[in-house]
Design an enzyme around this catalytic site. Structure first.
Site, short mmCIF file in Angstrom:
data_model
loop_
_atom_site.label_atom_id
_atom_site.label_comp_id
_atom_site.label_asym_id
_atom_site.label_seq_id
_atom_site.Cartn_x
_atom_site.Cartn_y
_atom_site.Cartn_z
N ARG A 109 -7.70 18.90 10.65
CA ARG A 109 -8.30 20.10 11.23
C ARG A 109 -9.75 19.80 11.62
O ARG A 109 -10.41 18.98 10.99
CB ARG A 109 -8.28 21.26 10.23
CG ARG A 109 -6.91 21.88 10.04
CD ARG A 109 -6.96 23.09 9.12
NE ARG A 109 -7.21 22.70 7.74
CZ ARG A 109 -8.38 22.72 7.14
NH1 ARG A 109 -9.47 23.14 7.78
NH2 ARG A 109 -8.50 22.36 5.89
N HIS A 137 -4.99 31.92 1.36
CA HIS A 137 -4.61 30.50 1.33
C HIS A 137 -4.09 30.20 -0.08
O HIS A 137 -4.76 29.54 -0.87
CB HIS A 137 -5.86 29.67 1.66
CG HIS A 137 -5.60 28.24 1.96
ND1 HIS A 137 -6.57 27.27 1.86
CD2 HIS A 137 -4.47 27.58 2.37
CE1 HIS A 137 -6.07 26.10 2.20
NE2 HIS A 137 -4.80 26.26 2.51
N SER A 170 -7.50 22.88 0.68
CA SER A 170 -6.53 21.97 1.28
C SER A 170 -6.50 20.64 0.52
O SER A 170 -7.56 20.13 0.12
CB SER A 170 -6.94 21.69 2.73
OG SER A 170 -7.15 22.91 3.40
N ASN A 178 2.37 20.54 -4.90
CA ASN A 178 2.84 20.01 -6.19
C ASN A 178 2.97 21.12 -7.22
O ASN A 178 3.97 21.22 -7.94
CB ASN A 178 1.87 18.96 -6.74
CG ASN A 178 1.86 17.69 -5.90
OD1 ASN A 178 2.75 17.47 -5.10
ND2 ASN A 178 0.85 16.87 -6.09
N ASP A 236 1.53 27.38 0.59
CA ASP A 236 0.24 27.32 1.29
C ASP A 236 -0.36 28.69 1.61
O ASP A 236 -1.57 28.83 1.59
CB ASP A 236 0.41 26.51 2.59
CG ASP A 236 -0.90 26.12 3.23
OD1 ASP A 236 -1.82 25.72 2.49
OD2 ASP A 236 -1.03 26.20 4.46
#
Ligand code: OXD
Ligand code: MN
Length: 600
Positions: free
Chosen positions: A87, A244, A266, A272, A293
């Site tokens: 990004r 997020h 991020s 995980n 996410d």
């Protein structure tokens, strides 16, 4: 294998021609085609037949390469332009009429000026290419939180990824044909030039324009652009929250289900954590994934905060994925996966740093160059990714498809901190919990272009994703207290604390279940805690230690240690951050900081 000129050849009859009834959509596609001048327009219907055709075209055009079906069935590798691997926050803009609406943490541009600049670049930009129309839903069909989007793109890679990441095609046409509002996303690769790379959001128009990049976070417009930046803006207007956050369900051996949302920046392990496998001492306990996410949450009719995962797939970081860190992900990405920027072996398999087994003697690295152990640089890019459907996840919760969503009992905020932040603590109340989220700090990772490993404030892990003024975002969070009778409890966690010698103190991964169990027990009023200056902390005896006896009382003391000097420095750094945000930071949060200092 950079994708620069994708023009489809001879789509079979019936493909690419699914015209919608929605007149506004047809008019916008026509206008966009007039501007970009593609050779053809392909209306995606999301069918299997279409997918097979488009995959074949991607192979023929060199956009992707097929992996060995015996090693990685149904899977592909795409290598991006090396200048386009993450990004780009410096090229990401929120374009609102008033500069102040975007706030000091976002790049701002005046909408008319930015449209003019972007349309200038887009003029004739798709000549010799196909413009794909991708209608998609974010959220399960029928959910009160669901949103409709349409992405126009000249990238086949985008189409094939959006098909995995969103509910694309027929379900979206059903909504569009009903004539409802939709998000307009226009994307073109242009010439994949960092100088002409702009990711622009127009929240007042519910529109996105992204040019000059092919990297997922910049171009799969349903994800960061719609589900977070535009989503957070719409959420405030429509009384919901776009966060997020991963979403998971913890099920006890007795069948009690507890739903947890967790915000981590991020590349800090959301995927995980969302599908962790509890260690053997937790026999009968299950963790199931709802999302890895993004969470959309809304005050529910039962007085609880109700959440959905708007996505249908995972776009996860590959390096470090192995059967110890994430056994479910290893299974999930063993088929039907698009890999981006990993290495490939002579047998046509994929390889990355941290994969199970030894490194291959030779491979082709993420740039397409020969690589062997000892070669300079990593074989797989540190931000190399997998795109895989959520249906592949062995730990998928059936609730992931439930339009009603799930009631959230706990919210976790976690950064990547080598010092200061303990493994786990609980806030005193909602206001203090919002303060913990608002002051989150984390070391930067490879998910965004720029320096890695520097601590920056990343409130609620939303610094790169909040579509409006961060101070107003904090007020909105505080205000949820009035909307939700049965508020989730808020916790801070940190899996990444290190010893002075630089070793991780906590084993992490599946062992995080020990922390999760205490959190779940706190939610149900079953676990004690002790009061400290920063919040409620577990005592060592409040955890289950079977199977991890080597983690001694001293280790626990070290991983939970609150050093008043470090926390004083933390409070100073928080003050600097608040000062940057200006006078829109709610007084309540400033007061929380004062109270922390007083307690210290
Ligand atoms: C992501 C990110 O890709 O946060 O999810 O960068
Ligand atoms: Mn993310």
């Amino acid at each position: 294998m950079n994708e620069t000129a994708a023009s489809l050849h001879n789509p079979p009859a019936g493909l690419g021609r699914r015209l919608p009834k929605n007149a506004a959509l047809r008019a916008w596609v026509e206008e966009s085609a007039e501007l970009c001048r593609p050779e053809s327009v392909f209306w995606c219907d999301g069918s299997e037949e279409e997918n097979a055709f488009l995959q074949g075209q991607a192979l023929a055009l060199g956009v992707m390469t097929k992996l060995n079906p015996e090693k990685a069935p149904g899977s592909f590798i795409h290598r991006s332009n090396p200048n386009d691997v993450a990004r780009v926050e410096q090229s990401t803009f929120i374009c609102t009429r008033e500069r102040d609406a975007a706030g000091p943490t976002n790049n701002w541009a005046e909408p008319r000026e930015m449209y003019a600049r972007l349309y200038g670049m887009l003029k004739g930009a798709m000549q010799g290419r196909t413009l794909f129309v991708i209608p998609y839903l974010m959220g399960p069909p029928g959910s009160p939180l669901m949103k409709v989007g349409v992405e126009l793109t000249d990238s086949l890679y985008v189409v094939l990824n959006m098909r995995i990441m969103s509910r694309m095609g027929a379900a979206a046409y059903d909504q569009l044909d009903g004539g409802g509002e939709f998000n307009r996303g226009l994307h073109s690769l242009l010439d994949v030039n960092p100088e002409r790379r702009f990711i622009c959001h127009f929240p007042e128009d519910n529109a996105i324009v992204s040019v000059g990049s092919g990297y997922g976070g910049n171009v799969l417009l349903g994800k960061k652009c719609l589900a977070l930046r535009i989503g957070s803006y719409l959420g405030r207007r429509e009384n919901w929250m776009a966060e997020h956050m991963l979403l998971l369900c913890v099920e006890s051996p007795e069948g009690e289900k507890t739903y947890v949302a967790a915000a981590f920046p991020s590349a800090c392990g959301k995927t995980n954590f969302s599908m962790l496998i509890p260690p053997p001492a937790f026999e009968g306990w299950k963790v199931r994934t709802i999302g890895d996410d993004i969470a959309w949450m809304k005050p529910g009719p039962d007085g609880r905060l109700c959440a959905i995962n708007p996505e249908a797939g995972y776009f996860g970081v590959v390096p470090g994925t192995n059967s110890q860190s994430n056994p479910n992900a290893v299974k999930m990405i063993s088929r039907d996966t698009i890999y981006t920027n990993v290495a490939t072996t002579e047998e046509g398999d994929v390889w990355w740093e941290g994969k199970d087994g030894p490194a291959p003697a030779h491979c082709i690295d993420w740039r397409g160059q020969p690589w062997r152990p000892g070669s300079p640089g990593a074989a797989a890019h540190p931000n190399s990714r997998f795109t895989t459907p959520m249906a592949n996840n062995p730990a998928l919760a059936p609730e992931a498809d439930d339009p009603r969503g799930v009631p959230i009992s706990a919210i976790l905020f976690g950064g990547r901190r080598a010092t200061t932040a303990p493994l786990v603590y609980q806030s005193f109340n909602w206001s203090h919990g919002v303060y913990i989220g608002a002051t989150m700090g984390s070391e930067t990772t490879a998910a965004a272009a720029g320096a890695v490993g520097q601590v920056r404030r990343d409130p609620m892990a939303m610094l790169p994703f909040c579509g409006y003024h961060m101070g107003d975002y904090f007020s909105y969070w505080l205000g949820m207290r009035k909307q939700v009778a049965d508020l989730p409890l808020i916790f801070g966690v940190n899996w990444f604390r290190k010893s002075p010698e630089g070793a991780f103190l906590w084993p992490g991964f599946g062992e995080n279940m020990r922390v999760l169990k205490w959190i779940v027990d706190r939610c149900h009023g079953r676990a004690p805690a002790r009061e400290t200056a920063i919040g409620w902390l577990p005592r060592r005896e409040d955890f289950i230690w079977r199977g991890l006896e080597q983690f001694t009382a001293e280790d626990f003391e070290q991983v939970q240690r609150i050093d008043p000097l470090e926390w004083r420095a933390e409070a100073d750094s928080q003050a600097e951050f608040f000062a940057k945000l200006g006078d829109r930071v709610p007084n309540e949060l400033l007061l929380q900081r004062e109270l922390l200092i007083a307690r210290l």
